[in-house]
Design a protein around this motif. Structure first.
Motif, PDB file in Angstrom:
ATOM      1  N   TYR A 126       0.836  -1.205   0.000  1.00 45.28           N
ATOM      2  CA  TYR A 126       0.000   0.000   0.000  1.00 45.28           C
ATOM      3  C   TYR A 126       0.872   1.257   0.000  1.00 45.28           C
ATOM      4  CZ  TYR A 126      -3.679   3.308   1.236  1.00 45.28           C
ATOM      5  OH  TYR A 126      -4.541   4.374   1.224  1.00 45.28           O
ATOM      6  N   THR A 133      -2.403   7.007  -5.965  1.00 44.03           N
ATOM      7  CA  THR A 133      -3.639   7.376  -5.281  1.00 44.03           C
ATOM      8  C   THR A 133      -3.721   8.901  -5.182  1.00 44.03           C
ATOM      9  OG1 THR A 133      -2.716   7.420  -3.031  1.00 44.03           O
ATOM     10  CG2 THR A 133      -3.376   5.271  -3.913  1.00 44.03           C
ATOM     11  N   SER A 135      -3.385  10.453  -2.436  1.00 47.26           N
ATOM     12  CA  SER A 135      -2.703  10.786  -1.185  1.00 47.26           C
ATOM     13  C   SER A 135      -1.376  11.478  -1.475  1.00 47.26           C
ATOM     14  CB  SER A 135      -2.450   9.522  -0.365  1.00 47.26           C
ATOM     15  OG  SER A 135      -1.605   9.796   0.736  1.00 47.26           O
ATOM     16  N   SER A 176     -10.326   7.355   3.038  1.00 49.69           N
ATOM     17  CA  SER A 176      -8.897   7.210   3.343  1.00 49.69           C
ATOM     18  C   SER A 176      -8.245   8.461   3.914  1.00 49.69           C
ATOM     19  CB  SER A 176      -8.102   6.757   2.100  1.00 49.69           C
ATOM     20  OG  SER A 176      -8.636   5.566   1.569  1.00 49.69           O
ATOM     21  N   CYS A 197      -3.271   5.307   9.482  1.00 46.61           N
ATOM     22  CA  CYS A 197      -4.243   5.445   8.389  1.00 46.61           C
ATOM     23  C   CYS A 197      -3.944   4.453   7.269  1.00 46.61           C
ATOM     24  CB  CYS A 197      -4.232   6.873   7.846  1.00 46.61           C
ATOM     25  SG  CYS A 197      -4.808   8.122   9.009  1.00 46.61           S
ATOM     26  N   HIS A 198      -2.659   4.318   6.908  1.00 45.01           N
ATOM     27  CA  HIS A 198      -2.290   3.361   5.866  1.00 45.01           C
ATOM     28  C   HIS A 198      -2.614   1.934   6.293  1.00 45.01           C
ATOM     29  CE1 HIS A 198      -0.688   6.652   3.816  1.00 45.01           C
ATOM     30  NE2 HIS A 198       0.610   6.506   4.038  1.00 45.01           N
ATOM     31  N   ASN A 201      -6.302   1.395   5.792  1.00 45.55           N
ATOM     32  CA  ASN A 201      -6.640   1.351   4.369  1.00 45.55           C
ATOM     33  C   ASN A 201      -6.121   0.093   3.680  1.00 45.55           C
ATOM     34  OD1 ASN A 201      -7.898   3.890   4.511  1.00 45.55           O
ATOM     35  ND2 ASN A 201      -5.961   4.955   4.167  1.00 45.55           N
TER      36      ASN A 201
END
Length: 329
Positions: A126, A133, A135, A176, A197-198, A201
């Motif tokens: 990820y 993404t 992000s 996310s 957070c990662h 997700n």
């Protein structure tokens, strides 16, 4: 575009794992051995090899105390050398989050470690795919946040739920990104917040309630915490750091009672999440988008205006490089 990650023991160069993402073929073993060999040769002469580049790739090396050497090879269009340094530290801290610092610093059985490390693959992959993404956390080292209405009602629901869980640390993730968080969650190290957070997700979407042991790389690197998450609506997760009690089943019974009144507010936030601004917020038609960074709070707010849909790919590429230079100091 390809990303290659290799982990080896620092002392003997024994391969621990490798990850290859993107459309590139795995690097031949002699190439990997040469990359590690030139790094170890430098160490023998008290020279630390940190980075290099070829016509197509940027390469970064990083050794961590008494344990692991990481080698990252990325397409030049994805990451600069400065970004590679930050990404390597995030990858190592991600491993600490799952294993604890002591276990990484004293690998007693290499073959067992190779088997155990597989549980980290989802998180590592990820992190390595963040460039594809929306992000910016991997290059800004800031927490991606949302700007919208309904903050007060969501903050109240989160505070009440964390109190019921006897926890101080909680946050609400929507698509996310962090919408609201308790002060104690926000006081964690910025990389700890990003990695939590990662972690959420990267977890499987089923089941809707999850209880995962994690170590906080700076705050609690050797004592595990419980990361408890609940899916409120598709794309909306509430996350808590808890002690031994209450149990997951006990908390699961309380989710609807505390969060049902906030479902409409969550849906309202989700309706504007792509633009990342309230729908009634006017933006000059000449503005295609923006990235706002806070050095003090380590937060990142990004926005593509609705008029910029046809330019989103170009804007994404542009914005992906600019924050690195703004944050370099």
């Amino acid at each position: 575009m390809a990303v290659y990650l290799y982990a080896l023991t620092s002392s003997g160069g024994v391969p621990l794992y490798s990850r290859t993402l993107g459309d590139g073929k795995p690097l031949p073993y002699p190439v990997v051995a040469s990359l590690n060999g030139v790094h170890m040769y430098g160490k023998s002469g008290e020279v630390e090899l940190v980075s290099a580049d070829s016509e197509q790739y940027n390469i970064g090396w990083r050794s961590y105390p008494h344990s692991i050497t990481l080698i990252l090879v990325v397409d030049k269009s994805l990451y600069s050398k400065h970004q590679i340094d930050e990404l390597l530290d995030m990858i190592y801290d991600g491993m600490v989050m799952l294993f604890g610092q002591d276990d990484l610093m004293t690998i007693k059985n290499v073959e067992r470690f190779k088997r155990d490390i597989r549980v980290s693959y989802a998180l590592l992959d990820y992190i390595l795919q963040l460039h594809s993404t929306n992000s910016f956390s991997d290059i800004t080292q800031c927490v991606d946040v949302l700007a919208s209405r309904s903050t007060e009602i969501l903050q109240n629901s989160l505070n009440a739920f964390t109190d019921a869980a006897s926890s101080l640390h909680g946050c609400l993730l929507i698509n996310s990104k962090v919408k609201v968080a308790t002060p104690e969650w926000s006081s964690l190290g910025h990389r700890e917040q990003i990695l939590l957070c990662h972690m959420v997700n990267s977890l499987p979407q089923v089941p809707a309630a999850r209880d995962v042991p994690v170590y906080l790389p700076k705050t609690s690197p050797n004592v595990a915490q419980r990361l408890v998450t609940f899916t409120l609506l598709p794309g909306a997760e509430v996350c808590l750091l808890c002690g031994p009690t209450p149990s997951l089943s006990q908390l699961e019974k309380e989710v609807e009672r505390f969060w049902q009144p906030s479902f409409d507010a969550i849906k309202l936030v989700q309706s504007s999440v792509d633009r990342n601004l309230p729908k009634d917020t006017l933006v000059d038609s000449n503005v295609l988008g923006f990235v706002m960074l806070s050095n003090s709070s380590k937060k990142c707010l990004s926005c593509y205006t609705s008029e910029a849909d046809e330019y989103n790919h170009q804007l994404g590429s542009y914005y992906y490089y600019i924050p690195c230079y703004l944050m370099a100091d």
